[in-house]
Structures are given as structure tokens and as C-alpha cells.
Design an enzyme around this catalytic site. Structure first.
Site, PDB file in Angstrom:
ATOM      1  N   LYS A  53      11.679  -7.643   3.878  1.00  0.00           N
ATOM      2  CA  LYS A  53      11.784  -7.987   5.298  1.00  0.00           C
ATOM      3  C   LYS A  53      12.718  -9.181   5.479  1.00  0.00           C
ATOM      4  CE  LYS A  53       7.333  -5.993   6.432  1.00  0.00           C
ATOM      5  NZ  LYS A  53       5.896  -6.144   6.614  1.00  0.00           N
ATOM      6  N   GLN A  97       1.645 -10.802   6.930  1.00  0.00           N
ATOM      7  CA  GLN A  97       1.588  -9.606   6.084  1.00  0.00           C
ATOM      8  C   GLN A  97       0.133  -9.231   5.799  1.00  0.00           C
ATOM      9  OE1 GLN A  97       4.332  -7.769   5.018  1.00  0.00           O
ATOM     10  NE2 GLN A  97       2.821  -6.323   4.245  1.00  0.00           N
ATOM     11  N   ASP A 120       5.042  -7.347  15.221  1.00  0.00           N
ATOM     12  CA  ASP A 120       4.363  -6.202  14.599  1.00  0.00           C
ATOM     13  C   ASP A 120       3.624  -5.386  15.663  1.00  0.00           C
ATOM     14  OD1 ASP A 120       4.713  -5.585  11.943  1.00  0.00           O
ATOM     15  OD2 ASP A 120       3.235  -7.036  11.196  1.00  0.00           O
TER      16      ASP A 120
END
Ligand code: NAD
Length: 290
Positions: A53, A97, A120
Site C-alpha cells: 500500500k 490494517q 477503507d
């Protein structure tokens, strides 16, 4: 019939080129898109995802930073860092994460992220907005899947869509997006009584299960579009160590009209849409003047 292969690497490249151009235009006006990724613990797969990422952001011309914590870090410390990042105007996207260690309340952590920086799309407020059909951020993996349909001109209105898997990060938002696009949606899961009945009548079949080659050719309606979200590492057999999806690709591609491979399908699109969401967050912040 041999299916058209929906190439995630090619589509990702096309979208990322566009994102880079938009990021450059924004940077010329004084705003460089910025993403912070928070990693707690030493999970090997998570470390790879986070590294990818951060690297993708840098390649796209974004500012990007990884913040790592040991597995036994106190949730209060992570919450304090999130509060600091929420107030930092250089940072437009904050991503924690998953999975987090067991002593964390994941929902509390996700809900601590400012909704306008939740790239997200996992904050309760953003999930609610998605449910209402007015998304602020679309979760990256199902967003990437929708881009395949758009790019390949696959119509969804009136289609029978079956999603296998009901997770908060893939299955549920995927179902919602298909519903809003006009499909008739069925969500199957581990308690579904007759999975075959559902999959065999799907025009669009999305597999997000986490079981290698679970979807066989017999489960697929001839001519269906099959999207394989699964990423599994084979443990045994001649392909041990290799990655494979939730779909038996070699057999299903002979039945389906279009199919995503693994690797090279949905995977590259997930990070691509994270870039897209971060860019959008930065563009909105620039417009607001914050
Ligand atoms: P999860 O474990 O949270 O959910 C799996 C779902 O599959 C559950 O809802 C469960 O009910 C269902 N399921 C399990 N066994 C079943 C069965 N026998 N029949 C029907 N349904 C069954 O997983 P997830 O986070 O949604 O991820 C699913 C897969 O997608 C995993 O392989 C994961 O690695 C992969 N994934 C890929 C990406 C990507 O970028 N390509 C992103 C996220 C997840």
C-alpha cells in the site's frame, strides 16, 4: 465457451495513470494526497499488504507513511495517534490494517478515524451512507469489483447476482453495491442450506470465502460472470506454496463468459481503489480549504 479474462493488472494500471495525473494537478495547487497506514503486530501477510500500500502511494505521487506498533501496544496509544492524525491537514486518509490483536476492539478503533479520512470505508457512519446509496467512501475490494463491471461494460440491472461470503469488508458491501446497481442480490454464507441452488442461477457470481478452488464448474451457470475475491495459499499438492482463488479457475473459465484470475484479478484493484479513495479525500479537503 471460454471466458474473457478480466485483467486486474491492466485495469489497475489504467486507473492508476489517471489517479497520478489528478494527484499531480492537486499537488500543483498545494495539496499532496497523504495516506497513513497503521500496523499493529507482526502478522506476515499484513506486513506485505502494508508495504504494498505504501509503495503504491509513493508510485502514484502521494505522501505515505507507515506507523508500526508491537502486538502488545495499548489501544489507548493507537487511539491517541488516530486523534492526532485526524487533526493533521497533511493527512487525507487513515487506514488501520486488520486484523488487530485480540485485546483490541476493532470497531472502536475504526470508528475513531474521522469519517472523512476513513478511506477503507469501514467507519459505521460510512457503512450507513453506503447502505443509503450515498457512499462517502466505498470499501476498496468491492469498489474494485464494480470497476471491472464498468470497464468491461457488464450490465447489472435486473441480473441475478449471488455473493458468497458476508464479511463486513467484502461480502456485505459487495451485495449493497450490486443492489444499488439494480441487480437482484442473494448473499450466501457458511449456513446457507443449498448453495448450489443459488450459484447455478447466478448471472453474476462473486466468491469471497477464503477456501481454495471452492467454486467448481458445476456450480456455475453457463455464461455467468465470475469474480474471484479469494486469496489463498495452497498448502499441499503439486502447486503447494502458490496463490489461488476461491474459484477453480481452469474449469470455471470453460463455463463462464468472463472471469477474474488469481493472482492478477481483484487483488491489484483493491490497492488501486485505496489510492482512488485517498485522492478523493484529498480533493474534497482541498475544496473545503482544510
Ligand atoms: P471472512 O473469513 O471474513 O468471510 C468468509 C465468508 O465466507 C464468511 O461470510 C462465511 O460465511 C463464508 N463461508 C465460509 N465457508 C463457506 C461455505 N462452505 N459456504 C458458503 N460460504 C462460506 O473473509 P473475507 O475477509 O471476506 O475474505 C474472503 C476471501 O477474500 C479471503 O480469501 C481473503 O483473503 C480474500 N480477500 C481478498 C482481497 C483482495 O484484495 N483480493 C481483499 C479482502 C479479502
Amino acid at each position: 465457451m471460454t471466458a474473457i479474462i478480466l485483467d486486474g493488472n491492466a485495469l489497475a494500471q489504467k486507473l492508476r495513470a489517471d489517479f497520478r495525473t489528478r494527484a499531480e494537478a492537486l499537488a500543483a495547487q498545494g495539496t499532496r494526497p497523504g495516506l497513513v497506514v497503521i500496523l499493529v503486530g507482526e502478522d506476515a501477510a499484513s506486513q506485505v499488504y502494508v508495504r504494498n500500500k505504501v509503495a503504491a502511494c509513493e508510485k502514484a505521487g502521494f505522501y505515505s507513511e507507515k506507523i508500526s506498533y508491537p502486538p502488545d501496544v495499548s489501544p489507548a496509544l493507537v487511539l491517541a495517534k488516530i486523534a492526532e492524525l485526524n487533526a493533521d491537514p497533511k493527512i487525507h486518509g487513515i487506514l488501520v490494517q486488520l486484523p488487530l490483536p485480540a485485546h483490541f476492539d476493532s470497531d472502536a478503533i475504526l470508528d475513531a478515524i474521522a469519517p472523512e479520512k476513513d478511506v477503507d470505508g469501514f467507519h459505521a457512519e460510512n457503512i450507513g451512507a453506503l447502505m443509503q446509496g450515498k457512499p462517502r467512501f466505498i470499501p476498496c475490494t468491492p469498489y474494485g469489483v464494480m470497476k471491472f463491471f464498468e470497464d468491461a461494460g457488464i450490465a447489472l440491472k435486473g441480473k441475478e447476482a449471488v455473493v458468497i461470503g458476508r464479511s463486513n469488508i467484502v461480502g456485505k458491501p459487495m451485495a449493497m453495491l450490486l443492489l444499488h446497481a439494480g441487480a437482484t442480490v442473494t448473499v450466501c454464507h457458511s449456513q446457507t442450506r443449498d448453495l448450489l441452488f443459488h450459484t447455478q442461477r447466478a448471472d453474476i457470481l462473486v466468491a469471497a470465502i477464503g477456501r481454495p478452488r471452492f467454486v467448481t464448474a458445476a456450480m456455475v451457470k453457463p455464461g455467468a460472470v465470475v469474480i474471484d475475491v479469494g486469496i489463498n495459499r495452497l498448502q499441499a499438492g503439486p502447486d503447494a506454496g502458490k496463490l489461488c482463488g476461491d474459484v477453480d479457475f481452469d474449469a470455471v473459465k470453460e463455463v463462464a463468459s468472463a472471469i477474474t484470475p488469481v493472482p492478477g484479478g481483484v487483488g491489484p484493484m483493491t490497492i488501486t481503489m485505496l489510492l482512488g479513495n485517498t485522492l478523493e479525500a484529498a480533493e474534497r479537503a482541498a475544496k473545503r480549504g482544510t
